[in-house]
Design an enzyme around this catalytic site. Structure first.
Site: not given
Ligand code: PAF
Length: 285
Positions: A31, A33, A36-37, A150, A188
Site C-alpha cells: 500500500g 501506493l 512506481g506501484h 528497486k 518510505r
C-alpha cells in the site's frame, strides 16, 4: 473494482476467473501506493486479462525494531489510484486472515542470496517476504507476478523460490520509477522532511556517477564502489548502511564488472532507510 478481504473471497474470485479462461496478473504491495506501484499495475494490465493487486502490510517481514506500526496505511487513497489503472480486484486482508492463530509455516530461502545486502541488515526479512508472496501467488492463482527493480534482491529471492518450489508463475521485474530529481519512488519517501528529500537525491546521484564511470570503461569493482561512497559522504544527512556490487542475478562477489551486475546501496537519511540500485552491463529482464 472488487475489494476482497478474506481468503475465501480471493479463492472464489480466482477460481471463477480461471474457469472463464482468464490469465491472472498479481501485483503484491504494502500500500501507500505511488507511481512506481502504478507502473507495475500497468505492466500487469498490458500482459494479463485480470489484474489483482494486494495491499497488505506484512508483519512477518519487519524486524522488531523496524517500522511495521508506523508504515503508512492509506487504503481508500490506494483504491482511488488502483481504479485509474484500472485494476480488477484488490485483496486487502487483516493480518489475522493471513496468519491466523496456530499459523506456523514459513518459506525460507537458504543460501547466500538472502544473507547479503538487505538480508545481512534485516534478518528474517526475506523469510517473511517469501512466505507472504507464496501465499499471495497461491491465493490469486497468478500466471504472472510483477515486482519493482528497486527491490532487486527481493526479485532474485522470489525467482529462486519460484524455481525451487516449481511454482507455475512468471516473475516480471519492472524498471525503477524516479521523481524528476532522480529520487527512486518509495512509500518510505513519505517519512522524509523537505530537507531530507533534497538530501536523498544523493543516492541516485552517486549511482549515476558510478554508472557513467563504468560506461567510460572503468570496470574495477572497488573503484566503482568508491565513487558511490565518496559521493554519498558529501551529504551530511546521509549515513551509509551498505554500498555493494554483485553479479546479477546470482549475486556473486566480483573483482571486475565483466557481466551484468547489480550496484546496490542502502542509506539512512535521518531516521529513514532508503535503497536504490543500478544494473550495469546490459538490460535486466
Ligand atoms: O515489495 C514489497 O512491497 C513487499 O516486500 C511485498 C512484495 C509486497 C511483500 O510483502
Amino acid at each position: 473494482m472488487k475489494i476482497l478481504r478474506t481468503v475465501k473471497e480471493i479463492q472464489a474470485y480466482a477460481k471463477a476467473m480461471k474457469a472463464a479462461g482468464k490469465t491472472i496478473g498479481l501485483v503484491p504491495t504494502m500500500g501507500a501506493l505511488h507511481e512506481g506501484h502504478l507502473t507495475l499495475m500497468r505492466a500487469a494490465r498490458e500482459k494479463c486479462d485480470i489484474v489483482i493487486a494486494s495491499v497488505f502490510v506484512n508483519p512477518t517481514q519487519f524486524g522488531p525494531n523496524e517500522d511495521y506500526a508506523a508504515y503508512p496505511r492509506r487504503f481508500e487513497a490506494d483504491c482511488e489510484k488502483l481504479a485509474t489503472v484500472p485494476v480488477d480486484a484488490v485483496f486487502h486482508p487483516e493480518p489475522a486472515e493471513m496468519y491466523p492463530d496456530g499459523y506456523c509455516t514459513y518459506v525460507n530461502v537458504e543460501g547466500d542470496i538472502t544473507k547479503k545486502l538487505c538480508g545481512a541488515q534485516r534478518p528474517g526479512h526475506f523469510r517473511g517476504v517469501a512466505t507472504v508472496v507464496t501465499k499471495l501467488m497461491n491465493l490469486s492463482r497468478a500466471d504472472e507476478a510483477f515486482f519493482g527493480q528497486k527491490d532487486a534482491q527481493q526479485v532474485v529471492v522470489i525467482r529462486r523460490f519460484v524455481e525451487d518450489l516449481n511454482l507455475n508463475v512468471h516473475i516480471n521485474m519492472v524498471p525503477i520509477v524516479r521523481e524528476e530529481n532522480g529520487l527512486a519512488r518509495s512509500s518510505r519517501n513519505q517519512y522524509l522532511s523537505a530537507a531530507e528529500k533534497e538530501a536523498a537525491t544523493v543516492l541516485s546521484r552517486s549511482l549515476r556517477r558510478a554508472a557513467a564511470t563504468y560506461a567510460r570503461g572503468e570496470h574495477d569493482v572497488e573503484k566503482l564502489k568508491l565513487i558511490v561512497t565518496d559521493t554519498l559522504e558529501t551529504e551530511p544527512l546521509a549515513s551509509i548502511d551498505y554500498v555493494d556490487l554483485f553479479s546479477f542475478p546470482d549475486l556473486q562477489p566480483l573483482q571486475r564488472v565483466e557481466q551484468q551486475s547489480l550496484l546496490a546501496i542502502a542509506v539512512r537519511i535521518g531516521e529513514t532507510r532508503l535503497i536504490d540500485n543500478v544494473i550495469l552491463g546490459g538490460e535486466a529482464m
